[in-house]
Design a protein around this motif. Structure first.
Motif, PDB file in Angstrom:
ATOM      1  N   GLN A 180     -14.165  -2.315   2.212  1.00  0.00           N
ATOM      2  CA  GLN A 180     -13.647  -3.284   3.225  1.00  0.00           C
ATOM      3  C   GLN A 180     -14.928  -3.935   4.225  1.00  0.00           C
ATOM      4  O   GLN A 180     -14.652  -3.767   5.363  1.00  0.00           O
ATOM      5  CB  GLN A 180     -12.691  -2.618   4.104  1.00  0.00           C
ATOM      6  CG  GLN A 180     -11.285  -2.251   3.128  1.00  0.00           C
ATOM      7  CD  GLN A 180     -10.672  -3.382   2.750  1.00  0.00           C
ATOM      8  OE1 GLN A 180     -10.691  -4.411   3.426  1.00  0.00           O
ATOM      9  NE2 GLN A 180      -9.808  -3.322   1.831  1.00  0.00           N
ATOM     10  N   GLN A 186     -10.151  -7.469   7.887  1.00  0.00           N
ATOM     11  CA  GLN A 186     -10.288  -6.134   8.093  1.00  0.00           C
ATOM     12  C   GLN A 186     -11.552  -5.732   8.660  1.00  0.00           C
ATOM     13  O   GLN A 186     -11.788  -4.908   9.419  1.00  0.00           O
ATOM     14  CB  GLN A 186      -9.895  -5.444   6.863  1.00  0.00           C
ATOM     15  CG  GLN A 186     -10.078  -4.165   6.771  1.00  0.00           C
ATOM     16  CD  GLN A 186      -9.176  -3.273   7.741  1.00  0.00           C
ATOM     17  OE1 GLN A 186      -7.942  -2.956   7.464  1.00  0.00           O
ATOM     18  NE2 GLN A 186      -9.335  -3.137   9.053  1.00  0.00           N
ATOM     19  N   HIS A 224      -5.760  -8.888  12.473  1.00  0.00           N
ATOM     20  CA  HIS A 224      -5.220  -7.946  11.440  1.00  0.00           C
ATOM     21  C   HIS A 224      -3.926  -7.402  11.657  1.00  0.00           C
ATOM     22  O   HIS A 224      -3.668  -6.886  12.772  1.00  0.00           O
ATOM     23  CB  HIS A 224      -6.308  -6.728  11.121  1.00  0.00           C
ATOM     24  CG  HIS A 224      -6.093  -6.112   9.839  1.00  0.00           C
ATOM     25  ND1 HIS A 224      -5.839  -5.054   9.823  1.00  0.00           N
ATOM     26  CD2 HIS A 224      -6.305  -6.644   8.398  1.00  0.00           C
ATOM     27  CE1 HIS A 224      -5.796  -4.571   8.577  1.00  0.00           C
ATOM     28  NE2 HIS A 224      -5.969  -5.572   7.703  1.00  0.00           N
ATOM     29  N   THR A 227      -4.381  -2.706  11.924  1.00  0.00           N
ATOM     30  CA  THR A 227      -5.349  -2.181  12.806  1.00  0.00           C
ATOM     31  C   THR A 227      -4.727  -1.987  14.194  1.00  0.00           C
ATOM     32  O   THR A 227      -5.110  -0.760  14.988  1.00  0.00           O
ATOM     33  CB  THR A 227      -6.689  -2.836  12.737  1.00  0.00           C
ATOM     34  OG1 THR A 227      -7.087  -3.004  11.403  1.00  0.00           O
ATOM     35  CG2 THR A 227      -7.768  -2.203  13.651  1.00  0.00           C
ATOM     36  N   TRP A 230      -2.617   1.220  14.550  1.00  0.00           N
ATOM     37  CA  TRP A 230      -3.265   2.448  14.571  1.00  0.00           C
ATOM     38  C   TRP A 230      -4.069   2.701  15.909  1.00  0.00           C
ATOM     39  O   TRP A 230      -3.959   3.889  16.483  1.00  0.00           O
ATOM     40  CB  TRP A 230      -4.408   2.492  13.540  1.00  0.00           C
ATOM     41  CG  TRP A 230      -5.190   3.613  13.705  1.00  0.00           C
ATOM     42  CD1 TRP A 230      -4.854   5.008  13.728  1.00  0.00           C
ATOM     43  CD2 TRP A 230      -6.583   3.761  13.969  1.00  0.00           C
ATOM     44  NE1 TRP A 230      -5.951   5.841  13.806  1.00  0.00           N
ATOM     45  CE2 TRP A 230      -7.205   5.015  14.049  1.00  0.00           C
ATOM     46  CE3 TRP A 230      -7.743   2.642  14.384  1.00  0.00           C
ATOM     47  CZ2 TRP A 230      -8.299   5.379  14.414  1.00  0.00           C
ATOM     48  CZ3 TRP A 230      -9.010   3.179  14.437  1.00  0.00           C
ATOM     49  CH2 TRP A 230      -9.523   4.387  14.415  1.00  0.00           C
ATOM     50  N   TYR A 345       1.633  -0.189   3.250  1.00  0.00           N
ATOM     51  CA  TYR A 345       0.921  -1.420   3.417  1.00  0.00           C
ATOM     52  C   TYR A 345       0.363  -2.032   1.947  1.00  0.00           C
ATOM     53  O   TYR A 345      -0.775  -2.512   1.912  1.00  0.00           O
ATOM     54  CB  TYR A 345      -0.366  -1.135   4.404  1.00  0.00           C
ATOM     55  CG  TYR A 345      -1.264  -2.207   4.728  1.00  0.00           C
ATOM     56  CD1 TYR A 345      -0.623  -3.026   5.837  1.00  0.00           C
ATOM     57  CD2 TYR A 345      -2.438  -2.651   4.489  1.00  0.00           C
ATOM     58  CE1 TYR A 345      -1.275  -4.091   6.383  1.00  0.00           C
ATOM     59  CE2 TYR A 345      -3.100  -3.534   5.094  1.00  0.00           C
ATOM     60  CZ  TYR A 345      -2.397  -4.255   5.991  1.00  0.00           C
ATOM     61  OH  TYR A 345      -3.262  -5.504   6.539  1.00  0.00           O
ATOM     62  N   GLU A 348      -2.139  -0.405   0.006  1.00  0.00           N
ATOM     63  CA  GLU A 348      -3.542  -0.327   0.657  1.00  0.00           C
ATOM     64  C   GLU A 348      -3.504   0.778   1.502  1.00  0.00           C
ATOM     65  O   GLU A 348      -4.509   0.936   2.051  1.00  0.00           O
ATOM     66  CB  GLU A 348      -3.953  -1.607   0.931  1.00  0.00           C
ATOM     67  CG  GLU A 348      -4.239  -2.529  -0.324  1.00  0.00           C
ATOM     68  CD  GLU A 348      -4.933  -3.634   0.328  1.00  0.00           C
ATOM     69  OE1 GLU A 348      -5.280  -4.066   1.374  1.00  0.00           O
ATOM     70  OE2 GLU A 348      -5.064  -4.649  -0.794  1.00  0.00           O
ATOM     71  N   ARG A 352      -6.809   2.526   3.776  1.00  0.00           N
ATOM     72  CA  ARG A 352      -7.096   2.466   5.415  1.00  0.00           C
ATOM     73  C   ARG A 352      -7.202   3.451   5.950  1.00  0.00           C
ATOM     74  O   ARG A 352      -7.868   3.476   6.987  1.00  0.00           O
ATOM     75  CB  ARG A 352      -5.830   1.319   5.771  1.00  0.00           C
ATOM     76  CG  ARG A 352      -5.797  -0.105   5.375  1.00  0.00           C
ATOM     77  CD  ARG A 352      -6.934  -0.830   5.427  1.00  0.00           C
ATOM     78  NE  ARG A 352      -6.690  -2.244   5.466  1.00  0.00           N
ATOM     79  CZ  ARG A 352      -7.040  -2.866   4.247  1.00  0.00           C
ATOM     80  NH1 ARG A 352      -7.256  -2.137   3.058  1.00  0.00           N
ATOM     81  NH2 ARG A 352      -6.652  -4.051   4.060  1.00  0.00           N
ATOM     82  N   TYR A 356     -10.305   3.993   8.666  1.00  0.00           N
ATOM     83  CA  TYR A 356      -9.917   3.966   9.959  1.00  0.00           C
ATOM     84  C   TYR A 356     -10.534   5.462  10.447  1.00  0.00           C
ATOM     85  O   TYR A 356     -11.031   5.637  11.546  1.00  0.00           O
ATOM     86  CB  TYR A 356      -8.635   4.143  10.243  1.00  0.00           C
ATOM     87  CG  TYR A 356      -8.096   2.499  10.202  1.00  0.00           C
ATOM     88  CD1 TYR A 356      -8.708   1.523  10.524  1.00  0.00           C
ATOM     89  CD2 TYR A 356      -6.594   2.669   9.972  1.00  0.00           C
ATOM     90  CE1 TYR A 356      -8.166   0.293   9.974  1.00  0.00           C
ATOM     91  CE2 TYR A 356      -5.923   1.104   9.870  1.00  0.00           C
ATOM     92  CZ  TYR A 356      -6.886   0.196   9.812  1.00  0.00           C
ATOM     93  OH  TYR A 356      -6.227  -1.147   9.775  1.00  0.00           O
TER      94      TYR A 356
END
Length: 543
Positions: A180, A186, A224, A227, A230, A345, A348, A352, A356
């Motif tokens: 990524q 992202q 995004h 993100t 989160w 997601y 995916e 992530r 993250y």
């Protein structure tokens, strides 16, 4: 000693570099097929960093970080002729549309509804005069330079000393196997995220930089989809634990991200918001088991990811036992796992989670690693060996799918040509993934006709796993195409064949068998056979 290893690592990489471009295609990836000195250069670089920490050589440590970025990320630039990954070209198409039309095609796809990165890339290309494809080609190494620099700053904001912060930066550079880091929303959001984590670290005891945090969070929100949620989760957890100030920033951030998502909800309503099925959400977006090479890569990244999370938990437990602050660090390192309780997601989510958590885990693990590297010889040896092994496992995860994910320049050019000359309306359909689709502004017109105009044939039901060597197989394929009311341009490439085999989507003989049957079918007409791509046209009115 660290400078000796840095010199040897740089020399090994320099010797191996010419072999990267011309490495023979293999399911076992670039590490297996390039010069063995490529692997040696990664190991020497990790070893050099370990010794630099032990000997308090900060300059050598910085040089080791720079060399690790060069060794692991520069190949995506100098060993290829065009940007990696077929999905990169969907991003280039949005940028091209913005540059061409100077507006957004809002509602056409999710990209035009979250346009932050694309608008920035278009502006940067116009400002610099550098074509967006060239910017995309050189994006990865520049991204990592920016990311590790921000991680260093973030680690300092979370109370680490200079050596520990440098170690956190090295861990981020060497362990981030998730691909990524290409020209994408992202990647852009991750840079902004590192900035927000820095501000959060400064705001644990008193309010700091509240307005910049809101501004950067807003930039993440329009860039995004996942993100900012989160980040909102992190700030919410810290607020509940009274580890974040001021308290009123969380409602503001929530209003920003929820309001923007509701405004564009029609573009993401196909995703289940809260499935609460952790095991299903942790599944990859590739539904099949690949060959031996793909399984080797998968084993490497599973081992590395599991080890990183387990070690992070152990360090946090030690901090808890010693009555040292731990909750805030747990929030930034382990909270991404809560994503799996929400949704997958699009298959995916598991990727992530690692992406993250790598910054937070690096900040948690860095002080412990520095302590081990500066301890007795046995602990130093074990810690150094683990660091070298982890770097190699990460490299295997990053380079294992190299040959499946490259995008040959001739196919990029063929894709652009096809979009320019294809009759409209029409379906522009690759057999399988790994074709550089939607690379120009013209894609918007086709997407408005049918948002699935370029879905690969393999996404249709019952197509995966077929050999296409029987009349029944070909009949099922023909029914997929025959149901369309507009012409279909069907695309074959050798790259698709390798990708489908690598991930276990199709056996190696499937595409040659299907191509042979299409050539014999009078309803198909060959319209293009050049630059590594073969294109047939099917017209529903043709008999």
């Amino acid at each position: 000693m660290p400078w000796v290893l840095i010199g040897l690592g740089a020399a090994a990489f320099g010797w191996a570099a010419p072999t990267l471009r011309h490495a023979k295609t293999s399911e076992f990836g670039l590490l297996a097929m390039a010069s063995p000195l490529f692997v040696v250069s990664i190991a020497l670089t990790a070893g050099a960093f370990a010794i630099s920490v032990r000997q308090h050589k900060s300059l050598a440590g910085s040089a080791s970080i720079a060399l690790m970025i060069a060794v692991q990320r520069l190949p995506s630039y100098f060993a290829t002729d065009s940007p990696m990954y077929s999905w990169t070209y969907k991003h280039l198409g949005v940028v091209d549309y913005i540059q061409h039309e100077h507006v957004l095609a809002h509602g056409v796809d999710v990209y035009n509804s979250w346009p932050g990165a694309f608008a920035m890339f278009a502006w940067l290309s116009d400002l610099s005069g550098i074509p967006s494809q060239d910017l995309a080609h050189g994006f990865t190494p520049l991204f990592h330079v920016a990311l590790v620099s921000l991680v260093f700053v973030a680690a300092r904001a979370w109370g680490l000393d200079a050596t520990q912060a440098q170690t956190a930066a090295f861990l981020t550079a060497s362990l981030n196997w998730v691909a990524q880091d290409y020209y994408s929303p992202q990647a852009t959001a991750m840079l902004l995220t590192a900035g927000i984590l820095t501000l959060i670290g400064l705001s644990r005891t008193r309010p700091m930089s509240v307005i910049p945090m809101i501004v950067i969070f807003s930039a993440v929100t329009i860039t995004h989809q996942l993100t900012p949620f989160w980040l909102l989760l992190v700030t919410g957890l810290l607020l509940l634990a009274r580890q974040m100030k001021p308290w009123w920033i969380v409602p503001i951030l929530a209003a920003i991200v929820i309001g923007y998502t509701l405004y564009n909800f029609k573009d993401v309503d196909q995703y289940t918001l809260f499935s609460l099925n952790v095991f299903d959400n942790a599944k990859s977006n590739v539904p099949t088991m690949g060959g031996a090479g793909q399984r080797t890569m998968s084993a490497a990244i599973r081992t590395l990811s599991g080890a990183m999370w387990v070690l992070t938990v152990l360090v946090l437990l030690v901090r808890l036992r010693r009555k040292q602050p731990f909750f805030a660090l747990a929030a930034i390192s382990l909270s991404p796992m809560l994503i799996l309780g929400g949704q997958n997601y699009g298959g995916e989510a598991i990727f992530r989670v690692f992406l993250y958590s790598v910054v937070g885990c690096s900040i948690v693990l860095a002080p412990a690693l520095v302590g081990l590297l500066r301890s007795n010889r046995m602990r130093f040896g074990v810690a150094s060996a683990v660091l070298v092994l982890a770097s190699l496992l990460s490299a295997e995860g990053y380079f294992g799918g190299w040959f499946a994910n490259i995008a040959p320049l001739e196919q990029v050019e063929s894709s652009k040509l096809l979009m320019a000359v294809a009759d409209f309306p029409a379906y522009v359909t690759p057999i399988g993934p790994s074709f550089p689709q939607r690379g120009t502004w013209q894609y918007v017109e086709f997407a408005r006709f049918d948002e699935h105009f370029d879905d690969p044939v393999l996404q249709a039901p019952n197509m995966i796993g077929k050999h296409f060597d029987t009349d029944r197989d070909y009949q099922e394929f023909s029914e997929v195409i025959g149901s369309r009311k507009a012409p279909t341009y069907l695309i074959f490439t050798e790259q698709m064949r390798f990708y489908a085999s690598y991930y276990g989507l199709l056996p190696l003989d499937a595409l040659p068998n299907l191509e042979a049957r299409v050539r014999q079918d009078a309803s198909w007409q060959l319209v293009y056979d050049d630059r590594g791509a073969i294109v047939f046209e099917h017209n529903p009115d043709r008999r």
